[in-house]
Design a protein around this motif. Structure first.
Motif, PDB file in Angstrom:
ATOM      1  N   ASN A   1      -3.395   5.584   1.609  1.00 54.08           N
ATOM      2  CA  ASN A   1      -4.516   5.112   1.529  1.00 54.08           C
ATOM      3  C   ASN A   1      -5.462   4.829   2.628  1.00 54.08           C
ATOM      4  OD1 ASN A   1      -3.285   4.357  -0.962  1.00 54.08           O
ATOM      5  ND2 ASN A   1      -3.165   2.113  -0.584  1.00 54.08           N
TER       6      ASN A   1
ATOM      7  N   HIS B   1     -10.666   3.640  -0.851  1.00 54.36           N
ATOM      8  CA  HIS B   1      -9.742   4.070  -1.971  1.00 54.36           C
ATOM      9  C   HIS B   1      -8.364   4.169  -1.485  1.00 54.36           C
ATOM     10  CE1 HIS B   1     -10.462   7.751   0.221  1.00 54.36           C
ATOM     11  NE2 HIS B   1      -9.347   8.271  -0.538  1.00 54.36           N
ATOM     12  N   GLY B   2      -7.377   3.853  -2.712  1.00 51.01           N
ATOM     13  CA  GLY B   2      -6.067   3.984  -2.576  1.00 51.01           C
ATOM     14  C   GLY B   2      -5.232   3.389  -3.918  1.00 51.01           C
ATOM     15  N   THR B   3      -3.966   3.187  -3.635  1.00 57.23           N
ATOM     16  CA  THR B   3      -3.207   2.685  -4.392  1.00 57.23           C
ATOM     17  C   THR B   3      -2.118   1.825  -3.968  1.00 57.23           C
ATOM     18  OG1 THR B   3      -3.563   4.537  -5.899  1.00 57.23           O
ATOM     19  CG2 THR B   3      -1.676   3.196  -6.518  1.00 57.23           C
ATOM     20  N   ASP B   4      -1.828   0.653  -4.554  1.00 53.53           N
ATOM     21  CA  ASP B   4      -1.009  -0.297  -4.018  1.00 53.53           C
ATOM     22  C   ASP B   4       0.278  -0.502  -4.995  1.00 53.53           C
ATOM     23  OD1 ASP B   4      -2.465  -0.507  -1.923  1.00 53.53           O
ATOM     24  OD2 ASP B   4      -2.934  -2.809  -2.069  1.00 53.53           O
TER      25      ASP B   4
ATOM     26  N   GLN C   1      -5.144   0.125  -8.066  1.00 52.38           N
ATOM     27  CA  GLN C   1      -5.677   1.369  -7.692  1.00 52.38           C
ATOM     28  C   GLN C   1      -7.496   0.763  -7.390  1.00 52.38           C
ATOM     29  OE1 GLN C   1      -4.944   4.838  -9.966  1.00 52.38           O
ATOM     30  NE2 GLN C   1      -3.142   3.881 -10.708  1.00 52.38           N
TER      31      GLN C   1
ATOM     32  N   PRO D   1       0.837  -1.092   0.119  1.00 48.37           N
ATOM     33  CA  PRO D   1       0.073   0.076  -0.121  1.00 48.37           C
ATOM     34  C   PRO D   1       0.907   1.239  -0.109  1.00 48.37           C
ATOM     35  CG  PRO D   1      -0.964  -1.544   1.568  1.00 48.37           C
ATOM     36  CD  PRO D   1       0.532  -2.144   1.079  1.00 48.37           C
ATOM     37  N   GLN D   2       0.545   2.222  -0.746  1.00 43.27           N
ATOM     38  CA  GLN D   2       0.984   3.508  -0.758  1.00 43.27           C
ATOM     39  C   GLN D   2       0.706   4.303   0.603  1.00 43.27           C
ATOM     40  OE1 GLN D   2       0.583   5.464  -4.378  1.00 43.27           O
ATOM     41  NE2 GLN D   2       1.929   4.211  -5.745  1.00 43.27           N
TER      42      GLN D   2
ATOM     43  N   ASP E   1     -11.024   2.688  -6.087  1.00 41.65           N
ATOM     44  CA  ASP E   1     -12.020   3.738  -5.311  1.00 41.65           C
ATOM     45  C   ASP E   1     -13.480   3.281  -5.173  1.00 41.65           C
ATOM     46  OD1 ASP E   1     -12.955   6.004  -4.803  1.00 41.65           O
ATOM     47  OD2 ASP E   1     -12.376   7.360  -6.383  1.00 41.65           O
TER      48      ASP E   1
END
Length: 246
Positions: free
Chosen positions: A66, A70-73, A98, A62-63, A100
């Protein structure tokens, strides 16, 4: 060359992590990405049936920032020595996952017989997304294939959508649902001795209608779509509309 059927839809079942390989998750994470946090819930690994001296793994990272919805890995895909856990080859993919409105729901390792050349056998990573809406269900699974190339992994098939489902209904009965699945066959050797990939697509639409005492369901099968992927410039180009995009 005799075609080899890869049962990627009807015959595919979730692959359980090999007992013990998950003990290397933290070791691999800190070796390749010191200080990063691993999403252990969705990380997966297993001994490669084609060569049990090797273990394959997919590690979502995970970035920062997050949230639950929602978020970005980032994604680390690796091959390690089964006995020692030493990483042999790997590939880091920044912002690979990604989510959302549609959440990231899991990873699965696909070790069907992807013998692309006599020397190159690929393995797959499936990334799954789904919605949390009850009345507007949605789900997609995308498959990427990798081969070992020195100390790196090379992506030869990038995010082919192998399952796509959705629908809209009233939460009781009335509604319409659709499901598209894709399976792969290996074809004859083509460019650079790599086998062609033949995609077989099947689509089914289901309509539910309330009746006096029940809920009637009617299915209609759409026209089957076939496509042939040729290996060119180091990969198989995925047709427009069949590739997952965030």
């Amino acid at each position: 060359m005799k075609r080899t059927l890869l049962c990627l839809v009807a015959g595919f079942a979730p692959l359980l992590a090999h007992a013990g390989c998950e003990d290397n998750f933290e070791k691999w994470t800190q070796q390749l990405h010191p200080g990063r946090t691993l999403d252990t819930e969705h990380a997966t690994c297993k001994v490669w049936p084609a060569n049990e001296a090797l273990t394959i793994a997919a590690l979502p990272l995970p970035q920062k920032g997050n949230e639950d919805d929602h978020g970005t890995d980032d994604l680390e895909v690796l091959v390690a020595d089964t006995a020692s856990g030493t990483v042999i080859a790997h590939q880091f993919q920044k912002a690979a996952i990604q989510y959302d409105a549609v959440r990231f729901s899991g990873l699965a390792l696909d070790t069907a017989r992807y013998q692309l050349t006599p020397q190159n056998r690929a393995f797959g990573v499936r990334v799954m997304h789904e919605s949390s809406s009850r009345v507007n269900p949605f789900g997609q699974t995308a498959l990427s294939l990798y081969v070992i190339d020195g100390q790196s992994l090379r992506t030869v098939l990038d995010r082919l959508i192998v399952e796509d489902s959705g629908g809209e209904w009233d939460g009781n009965c009335a509604g319409t649902f659709s499901n598209t699945t894709r399976a792969l066959d290996l074809g004859a050797a083509g460019n650079d001795a790599y086998a062609t990939l033949r995609i077989r697509e099947k689509s089914v639409q289901t309509v539910n209608t309330p009746t006096k005492d029940d809920c009637a369901s009617k299915e209609a099968t759409g026209k089957r779509t076939n496509a042939v992927l040729e290996y060119r410039n180091g990969k198989y180009a995925v047709p427009k509309g069949m590739q997952y995009s965030d």
